[in-house]
Design an enzyme around this catalytic site. Structure first.
Site, PDB file in Angstrom:
ATOM      1  N   ASN A  62      -1.647  -0.985   6.609  1.00  0.00           N
ATOM      2  CA  ASN A  62      -0.530  -0.902   5.529  1.00  0.00           C
ATOM      3  C   ASN A  62       0.755  -1.979   7.063  1.00  0.00           C
ATOM      4  O   ASN A  62       1.059  -1.057   7.397  1.00  0.00           O
ATOM      5  CB  ASN A  62       0.513   0.191   5.545  1.00  0.00           C
ATOM      6  CG  ASN A  62       1.626   0.183   4.982  1.00  0.00           C
ATOM      7  OD1 ASN A  62       1.461   0.757   3.083  1.00  0.00           O
ATOM      8  ND2 ASN A  62       2.517   0.132   5.370  1.00  0.00           N
ATOM      9  N   GLU A  63       0.906  -2.819   6.317  1.00  0.00           N
ATOM     10  CA  GLU A  63       2.523  -3.807   6.745  1.00  0.00           C
ATOM     11  C   GLU A  63       1.689  -4.158   8.010  1.00  0.00           C
ATOM     12  O   GLU A  63       2.922  -3.955   9.247  1.00  0.00           O
ATOM     13  CB  GLU A  63       3.551  -3.776   5.725  1.00  0.00           C
ATOM     14  CG  GLU A  63       3.802  -3.112   5.173  1.00  0.00           C
ATOM     15  CD  GLU A  63       5.256  -2.331   4.392  1.00  0.00           C
ATOM     16  OE1 GLU A  63       5.578  -2.922   3.305  1.00  0.00           O
ATOM     17  OE2 GLU A  63       5.182  -1.749   5.019  1.00  0.00           O
ATOM     18  N   HIS A 112      -1.367   4.002   8.357  1.00  0.00           N
ATOM     19  CA  HIS A 112      -0.097   3.751   7.581  1.00  0.00           C
ATOM     20  C   HIS A 112       0.957   4.203   8.617  1.00  0.00           C
ATOM     21  O   HIS A 112       1.751   5.241   8.716  1.00  0.00           O
ATOM     22  CB  HIS A 112      -0.018   4.508   6.885  1.00  0.00           C
ATOM     23  CG  HIS A 112       1.317   3.979   6.003  1.00  0.00           C
ATOM     24  ND1 HIS A 112       0.980   3.346   4.674  1.00  0.00           N
ATOM     25  CD2 HIS A 112       2.419   3.796   6.256  1.00  0.00           C
ATOM     26  CE1 HIS A 112       2.298   2.969   4.362  1.00  0.00           C
ATOM     27  NE2 HIS A 112       3.316   3.612   5.161  1.00  0.00           N
ATOM     28  N   ARG A 114      -2.235   6.088  -4.302  1.00  0.00           N
ATOM     29  CA  ARG A 114      -1.912   5.483  -2.973  1.00  0.00           C
ATOM     30  C   ARG A 114      -2.130   6.463  -1.742  1.00  0.00           C
ATOM     31  O   ARG A 114      -0.903   7.070  -2.010  1.00  0.00           O
ATOM     32  CB  ARG A 114      -2.327   3.614  -2.834  1.00  0.00           C
ATOM     33  CG  ARG A 114      -1.802   3.465  -1.507  1.00  0.00           C
ATOM     34  CD  ARG A 114      -1.252   2.109  -1.386  1.00  0.00           C
ATOM     35  NE  ARG A 114      -0.393   1.804  -0.097  1.00  0.00           N
ATOM     36  CZ  ARG A 114       0.231   1.202   0.761  1.00  0.00           C
ATOM     37  NH1 ARG A 114       0.777   1.028   0.335  1.00  0.00           N
ATOM     38  NH2 ARG A 114      -0.486   0.722   1.903  1.00  0.00           N
ATOM     39  N   GLU A 143       2.652  -1.530  -3.234  1.00  0.00           N
ATOM     40  CA  GLU A 143       4.258  -1.083  -3.193  1.00  0.00           C
ATOM     41  C   GLU A 143       6.010  -1.400  -3.667  1.00  0.00           C
ATOM     42  O   GLU A 143       5.569  -2.735  -3.478  1.00  0.00           O
ATOM     43  CB  GLU A 143       5.041  -0.256  -1.737  1.00  0.00           C
ATOM     44  CG  GLU A 143       4.396   0.459  -1.073  1.00  0.00           C
ATOM     45  CD  GLU A 143       4.325   0.930   0.126  1.00  0.00           C
ATOM     46  OE1 GLU A 143       6.079   0.930   0.380  1.00  0.00           O
ATOM     47  OE2 GLU A 143       4.318   1.241   1.271  1.00  0.00           O
ATOM     48  N   TYR A 167       9.291  -5.669  -2.295  1.00  0.00           N
ATOM     49  CA  TYR A 167      11.356  -5.075  -2.677  1.00  0.00           C
ATOM     50  C   TYR A 167      12.327  -6.078  -3.124  1.00  0.00           C
ATOM     51  O   TYR A 167      12.770  -5.944  -4.706  1.00  0.00           O
ATOM     52  CB  TYR A 167      11.270  -3.793  -2.190  1.00  0.00           C
ATOM     53  CG  TYR A 167      10.923  -2.473  -1.802  1.00  0.00           C
ATOM     54  CD1 TYR A 167      10.551  -1.653  -2.528  1.00  0.00           C
ATOM     55  CD2 TYR A 167       9.198  -2.880  -0.914  1.00  0.00           C
ATOM     56  CE1 TYR A 167       9.711  -0.640  -2.641  1.00  0.00           C
ATOM     57  CE2 TYR A 167       8.409  -1.364  -1.204  1.00  0.00           C
ATOM     58  CZ  TYR A 167       8.496  -0.682  -1.082  1.00  0.00           C
ATOM     59  OH  TYR A 167       7.546   0.725  -1.215  1.00  0.00           O
ATOM     60  N   ASN A 201       3.509  -5.446  -0.826  1.00  0.00           N
ATOM     61  CA  ASN A 201       4.382  -4.379  -0.780  1.00  0.00           C
ATOM     62  C   ASN A 201       5.876  -5.273  -1.477  1.00  0.00           C
ATOM     63  O   ASN A 201       5.774  -6.298  -0.678  1.00  0.00           O
ATOM     64  CB  ASN A 201       4.447  -3.307   0.115  1.00  0.00           C
ATOM     65  CG  ASN A 201       3.737  -2.290   0.869  1.00  0.00           C
ATOM     66  OD1 ASN A 201       2.893  -2.476  -0.518  1.00  0.00           O
ATOM     67  ND2 ASN A 201       3.757  -1.392   1.237  1.00  0.00           N
ATOM     68  N   GLN A 245       4.893  10.392   5.836  1.00  0.00           N
ATOM     69  CA  GLN A 245       5.956  10.557   5.024  1.00  0.00           C
ATOM     70  C   GLN A 245       6.440  12.078   4.090  1.00  0.00           C
ATOM     71  O   GLN A 245       6.885  12.094   3.521  1.00  0.00           O
ATOM     72  CB  GLN A 245       6.833   9.559   4.500  1.00  0.00           C
ATOM     73  CG  GLN A 245       7.161   7.635   5.091  1.00  0.00           C
ATOM     74  CD  GLN A 245       7.618   7.222   4.392  1.00  0.00           C
ATOM     75  OE1 GLN A 245       6.240   6.772   3.729  1.00  0.00           O
ATOM     76  NE2 GLN A 245       8.540   6.246   4.587  1.00  0.00           N
TER      77      GLN A 245
END
Length: 451
Positions: free
Chosen positions: A199-200, A154, A109, A414, A342, A340, A52
């Site tokens: 990650n996730e 990731h 991170r 996150e 949100y 993470n 990203q």
């Protein structure tokens, strides 16, 4: 552009929860948030991922990864955007470190691009220029007093591994990941004290193998119209391989690196909190299933060594089982939880109630989730239509994770806000009051959870 770069780097806070008694009083309205409200040793930081932000997608020896290939196929990404340049972090990381330092953060991170270190996976040589880039990044962070939190994987994998055996649907990927992780431990472990294996993985299987929005874009009706895939069968297979790859990498680190290097290692999951859509027992049970299929799918496995009972009940033989040997190293394969978070959503039962297509499937636990009740959103709207501003969800998810996993050390890796699209998006970012309010309210909720 400067505004866009700062906005992205300010996307997430990195938060370490420890010593709850040290959290001081905080106004419940969240309008008076200070660093002193949090314990000593608490990290405020920023978070990114390699694809990203880095750009330089075929420069200095980097190989193609699955996202490079996927994003270059017309129609896969809105506006046919790609990460070829992104934020140009590969060339502008020193400027980015200055931006982070100006915010007063003390942690960063980031993730390591697998194809930048191993352009062809284990079927080729290590790329020394990739090692050099991350060495420079790490050394400059440490010089500025910022703790590096390093995510090894990731979501991006060398395209070579996709072409050879289909990525995470193959158990062969487990050893490929361990090989990559070992190179990272050897190359950077003398300075990295906080490792994140992946990650996730729970979000990855949802987006890649249920909905088909991420590469390899696998899905089946009623989740989408993909050229390949089975949304009920493939996700548990990919998830199982990722968990075993994670656990084997942790085993390697603990046996050969941890004592000498003095670091800790964990994994990051995507977490959401849920409220019953209707005030009845069926939807309260749906909340429990949603929490199991979303959060506990990953964390029950790596903490307890098995998948949640709710998943075993509804998925049956489609959910793989760990052998006794595998259980011995999967169970407890983390020193800390990374979460993470949100948003919160409503959950509706689909076992005894009619639901729209998707929620009525076993892979979703027979739960329909939505951000609206009778046309009213659960919280303020964001740029992502599935995200809503629900600060109390932060307190609830932290308490849920604390209770379910015996108060294991926890990082919120996150959390952030994306503004809804407006006519003058640049002006909206300059007058960024909604983001300020978001972080105040979520940090206030987090401080209450710590206290």
């Amino acid at each position: 552009m400067q505004v866009e770069r700062l906005q992205f780097l300010f996307l997430s806070f990195l938060l370490f929860l420890k010593n709850p008694s040290l959290a001081q009083n905080l106004n419940d309205d969240g309008q008076d948030v200070k660093r002193s409200h949090f314990p000593d040793g608490f990290f405020f930081g920023t978070s990114t991922s390699s694809y990203q932000v880095e750009g330089a997608y075929i420069e200095d020896g980097k190989g193609l990864n699955n996202w490079d290939v996927f994003s270059h196929i017309p129609g896969n990404i809105k506006n046919n955007d790609n990460g070829d340049i992104a934020d140009n972090h590969y060339y502008r990381f020193l400027e980015d470190i200055e931006l982070m330092s100006s915010l007063g953060t003390n942690a960063y991170r980031f993730s390591i691009s697998w194809a930048r270190i191993l352009p062809r996976g284990k079927f080729g040589q290590v790329n020394p220029r990739g090692i050099m880039f991350y060495n420079k990044l790490i050394d400059n962070l440490l010089e500025r007093g910022m703790e590096p939190f390093v995510t090894i994987h990731h979501h991006d994998i060398p395209q070579e591994l996709v072409d050879r055996y289909g990525g995470w649907l193959s158990p062969l990927m487990q050893e490929d990941f361990v090989y990559f992780a070992e190179i990272c431990f050897k190359s950077f472990g003398d300075r990295i004290k906080k490792w994140i294996t992946m990650n996730e993985p729970n979000l990855l299987v949802d987006m890649s193998y249920i909905r088909g929005w991420y590469p390899p874009a696998h899905c089946s009706p009623s989740f989408g119209n993909c050229s390949a895939g089975n949304s009920d069968i493939e996700p548990p297979i990919a998830m199982h391989n990722m968990i075993l790859g994670h656990a084997k990498a942790v085993k390697l680190y603990r046996e050969h690196f941890q004592l000498k290097q003095g670091g800790s290692i964990g994994i990051v999951g995507s977490t959401e909190y849920f409220e019953p859509l209707r005030n009845n027992e069926l939807d309260r049970q749906a909340v429990s299933r949603a929490l199991a299929f979303t959060n506990a799918w990953l964390f029950d496995a790596v903490v307890f060594g098995d998948y949640p009972a709710e998943m075993r009940l509804y998925l049956g033989s489609a959910l793989p089982a760990f052998s006794p040997e595998e259980t011995s190293y999967v169970k407890g394969s983390l020193d800390f939880i990374g979460m993470n978070f949100y948003t919160s959503l409503y959950a509706k039962d689909c076992i005894h109630s009619a639901c729209i297509s998707g929620g009525d499937r076993p892979i979703q636990g027979f739960v329909y989730t939505t951000g609206e009740r009778d046309g009213e959103p659960i919280g303020g709207r964001c740029g992502n239509p599935r995200f809503f501003v629900v600060p109390e969800g932060m307190e609830k998810i932290v308490n849920y994770m604390k209770e379910r996993y015996n108060n294991m050390p926890m990082f919120v890796t996150e959390n952030g806000f994306s503004p809804p699209q407006q006519n003058d998006q640049v002006e909206a970012l300059l007058q960024d009051t909604n983001r300020v309010d978001f972080h105040k309210s979520y940090l206030a909720a987090l401080a209450r959870a710590i206290r």
